[in-house]
Design a protein around this motif. Structure first.
Motif, PDB file in Angstrom:
ATOM      1  N   SER A 133      26.869  16.769  68.126  1.00  0.00           N
ATOM      2  CA  SER A 133      28.253  17.079  67.652  1.00  0.00           C
ATOM      3  C   SER A 133      29.064  15.851  68.082  1.00  0.00           C
ATOM      4  N   PRO A 134      29.895  15.360  67.443  1.00  0.00           N
ATOM      5  CA  PRO A 134      30.660  14.142  67.576  1.00  0.00           C
ATOM      6  C   PRO A 134      31.348  14.069  68.973  1.00  0.00           C
ATOM      7  N   VAL A 142      37.353  10.389  68.578  1.00  0.00           N
ATOM      8  CA  VAL A 142      37.219  11.589  68.133  1.00  0.00           C
ATOM      9  C   VAL A 142      38.006  12.659  69.002  1.00  0.00           C
ATOM     10  N   HIS A 143      37.852  12.081  70.536  1.00  0.00           N
ATOM     11  CA  HIS A 143      38.566  13.228  71.307  1.00  0.00           C
ATOM     12  C   HIS A 143      40.055  13.131  71.115  1.00  0.00           C
ATOM     13  N   THR A 144      40.668  11.879  70.539  1.00  0.00           N
ATOM     14  CA  THR A 144      42.051  11.909  70.465  1.00  0.00           C
ATOM     15  C   THR A 144      42.017  12.987  69.232  1.00  0.00           C
ATOM     16  N   HIS A 145      41.592  12.790  67.995  1.00  0.00           N
ATOM     17  CA  HIS A 145      41.974  13.663  66.811  1.00  0.00           C
ATOM     18  C   HIS A 145      41.763  15.087  67.201  1.00  0.00           C
ATOM     19  N   LEU A 146      40.684  15.399  67.887  1.00  0.00           N
ATOM     20  CA  LEU A 146      40.429  16.845  68.466  1.00  0.00           C
ATOM     21  C   LEU A 146      41.416  17.218  69.366  1.00  0.00           C
ATOM     22  N   GLY A 147      42.416  16.469  69.895  1.00  0.00           N
ATOM     23  CA  GLY A 147      43.382  16.898  70.628  1.00  0.00           C
ATOM     24  C   GLY A 147      42.863  17.004  72.153  1.00  0.00           C
ATOM     25  N   ARG A 148      41.720  16.504  72.526  1.00  0.00           N
ATOM     26  CA  ARG A 148      41.207  16.604  74.196  1.00  0.00           C
ATOM     27  C   ARG A 148      41.563  15.429  74.612  1.00  0.00           C
TER      28      ARG A 148
END
Length: 232
Positions: A133-134, A142-148
């Motif tokens: 998984s990305p 991706v971690h920024t765009h997933l709010g993490r």
């Protein structure tokens, strides 16, 4: 024959990839990746270039950048590229070039296509079978765009912000978008426009770019592939 100038317009995002010569590794360890990020952050800030997405693979990088002025993105890539090679060679006891020629780039229409390109970039490690998984891959936006995470390197693009009114809502909507994956036609189109360094977008966007730069910006018909190895 002089090289043709890049397609580059103020305020228009650019999808960029740069590879190691002969597909060699450009990152040996996490310190190399940290250093590349630092150089990118410093250069982007110095030239007022926004970084919207990135992934640092073993032998190449993908970036999505927007410059306030034409030419600023090229300045950032030149500064990062030269500084990184010098540091990499000194640290690892090597000499000579690291990059496979100059970087490849294409302009990206913010209407629909921008989020598709971000997804394409952030799914690279999955397509390369490095992770399942990305979000399992550390070196990605991706971690920024997933709010993490709140990565100071990343400037959220207006197309991403338009997904919802809140940070949580945007992350949730983007998670669904990411899980849908990249359509095979979109995958092929992104790769083709990047390889030919053209303008990826709707016809009206391509007409605007062609008129602004007074040159062709659409892809040539596909001929024989230049390599049998699949790009990520």
């Amino acid at each position: 024959m002089p090289r043709r100038a890049r397609l580059e317009l103020p305020g228009i995002p650019m999808h960029i990839t740069q590879r190691g010569v002969n597909r060699c590794a450009i990152f040996i360890d996490d310190e190399d990746r940290h250093h590349f990020r630092r150089l990118l952050r410093d250069a982007a800030q110095a030239h007022h270039v926004a970084v919207h997405a990135f992934v640092l693979m073993d032998n190449h990088v993908h970036l999505l950048l927007t410059g306030a002025r034409a030419g600023d993105v090229s300045l950032v890539m030149r500064r990062v590229g030269q500084s990184y090679v010098q540091a990499f060679n000194a640290r690892h006891g090597r000499s000579g070039t690291l990059w496979q020629g100059r970087f490849k780039s294409c302009l990206v229409d913010s209407d629909r296509y921008l989020l598709t390109v971000i997804r394409y970039i952030e799914l690279n490690p999955v397509r390369a079978a490095m992770v399942e998984s990305p979000d399992a891959y550390r070196w990605s936006s991706v971690h920024t765009h997933l709010g993490r995470a709140r990565d100071p390197l990343i400037t959220l693009h207006a197309s991403y912000r338009a997904l919802a009114d809140t940070r949580e809502g945007r992350a949730s909507a983007y998670r669904v978008w990411l899980q849908e994956g990249v359509d095979p036609d979109d995958l092929a189109s992104i790769r083709q426009h990047l390889a030919q360094e053209r303008a990826l977008g709707y016809p009206r966007f391509q007409r605007m770019v062609a008129e602004a730069l007074n040159r062709p910006v659409t892809c040539r018909p596909r001929g024989r592939p230049t390599t049998g190895r699949e790009e990520t």
